[in-house]
Design a protein around this motif. Structure first.
Motif, PDB file in Angstrom:
ATOM      1  N   ARG A  99       2.703   6.946   0.380  1.00  0.00           N
ATOM      2  CA  ARG A  99       2.349   7.519   1.683  1.00  0.00           C
ATOM      3  C   ARG A  99       1.866   6.413   2.619  1.00  0.00           C
ATOM      4  O   ARG A  99       1.613   5.295   2.181  1.00  0.00           O
ATOM      5  N   THR A 100       1.750   6.755   3.882  1.00  0.00           N
ATOM      6  CA  THR A 100       1.148   5.825   4.833  1.00  0.00           C
ATOM      7  C   THR A 100      -0.371   5.994   4.780  1.00  0.00           C
ATOM      8  O   THR A 100      -0.876   7.022   4.314  1.00  0.00           O
ATOM      9  N   PRO A 101      -1.115   5.006   5.236  1.00  0.00           N
ATOM     10  CA  PRO A 101      -2.569   5.088   5.153  1.00  0.00           C
ATOM     11  C   PRO A 101      -3.173   6.070   6.161  1.00  0.00           C
ATOM     12  O   PRO A 101      -2.581   6.370   7.194  1.00  0.00           O
ATOM     13  N   THR A 102      -4.349   6.538   5.824  1.00  0.00           N
ATOM     14  CA  THR A 102      -5.124   7.371   6.741  1.00  0.00           C
ATOM     15  C   THR A 102      -5.902   6.449   7.679  1.00  0.00           C
ATOM     16  O   THR A 102      -5.979   5.235   7.457  1.00  0.00           O
ATOM     17  N   GLU A 107      -8.434   4.208   6.052  1.00  0.00           N
ATOM     18  CA  GLU A 107      -7.940   3.131   5.179  1.00  0.00           C
ATOM     19  C   GLU A 107      -7.446   1.908   5.955  1.00  0.00           C
ATOM     20  O   GLU A 107      -7.165   0.874   5.366  1.00  0.00           O
ATOM     21  N   ALA A 112       2.693   1.686  -3.305  1.00  0.00           N
ATOM     22  CA  ALA A 112       1.792   2.062  -4.404  1.00  0.00           C
ATOM     23  C   ALA A 112       1.289   3.500  -4.288  1.00  0.00           C
ATOM     24  O   ALA A 112       1.115   4.178  -5.298  1.00  0.00           O
ATOM     25  N   HIS A 113       1.044   3.955  -3.059  1.00  0.00           N
ATOM     26  CA  HIS A 113       0.458   5.281  -2.856  1.00  0.00           C
ATOM     27  C   HIS A 113       1.487   6.352  -2.491  1.00  0.00           C
ATOM     28  O   HIS A 113       1.154   7.537  -2.464  1.00  0.00           O
ATOM     29  N   PHE A 120       0.833  -1.196   0.000  1.00  0.00           N
ATOM     30  CA  PHE A 120       0.000   0.000   0.000  1.00  0.00           C
ATOM     31  C   PHE A 120       0.874   1.255   0.000  1.00  0.00           C
ATOM     32  O   PHE A 120       0.675   2.169  -0.801  1.00  0.00           O
ATOM     33  N   CYS A 121       1.840   1.295   0.913  1.00  0.00           N
ATOM     34  CA  CYS A 121       2.719   2.472   1.017  1.00  0.00           C
ATOM     35  C   CYS A 121       3.520   2.681  -0.263  1.00  0.00           C
ATOM     36  O   CYS A 121       3.663   3.815  -0.733  1.00  0.00           O
TER      37      CYS A 121
END
Length: 182
Positions: free
Chosen positions: A51-54, A57, A48-49, A45-46
């Motif tokens: 960033r770290t998730p909110t 998420e 791909a985006h 996830f990190c």
């Protein structure tokens, strides 16, 4: 095929979970044993985006980790999970003050046959977005131990460097498999 034997590897950041998952897979895989490693979905996830998730998420990340473990369980004899939804619940509390993921994460973690908790004896290493810093290791470890204990989920602390860490994990695995058969 009988139900897969699921090994959950949990622990604070930079404690060797990923290394141990790969080492266990290598040690256990042979012509007679189908072994799968389920990588940490949060890392993907990190990456791909960027960033770290909110907070919003977190639940989906935890659910996807569980879905991947269950999927691997249907096609393999042994599944080595490089973390479970329980770690997402721990970090959700630590980072966002949200305890809402615990009930489901604990329920899903109970399906694991062996929980290995990586010790804090390795030096902390930076790893991009995946790391908050060495100051979070002890609080995460304490939350994890408390959660497992309160849920009545047994665990084995695995420490040491390299082969010693792998040997400790293998010893715990062999003991747990004897209990499951016996």
């Amino acid at each position: 095929m009988s139900r897969a034997f699921v090994i959950a590897i949990v622990g604070a950041e930079s404690t060797g979970k990923t290394w141990l998952a790969q080492a266990l897979r290598g040690a256990l895989a042979d012509a007679q044993t189908a072994v799968a490693t389920v990588d940490e979905h949060l890392r993907e996830f990190c990456d791909a985006h960027g960033r770290t998730p909110t907070a919003g998420e977190q639940a989906a990340i935890a659910a996807e980790q569980t879905r991947r473990i269950e999927g691997a369980s249907s096609a393999h004899q042994i599944v080595v999970a490089d973390t479970t939804a329980l770690m997402t619940a721990i970090y959700s509390e630590l980072v966002f003050g949200d305890r809402g993921l615990y009930a489901r994460a604990v329920q899903e973690h109970r399906r694991c046959d062996l929980t290995l908790l990586t010790a804090l004896d390795l030096p902390w290493q930076a790893d991009g977005l995946q790391r908050d810093g060495p100051h979070v290791r002890e609080p995460v470890d304490a939350l994890l131990r408390r959660t497992l204990t309160q849920a009545g989920i047994g665990y084995t602390v695995v420490g040491g460097l390299g082969q010693a860490r792998l040997d400790a994990a293998l010893a715990a695995l062999h003991a747990a498999r004897r209990l499951r058969v016996g």
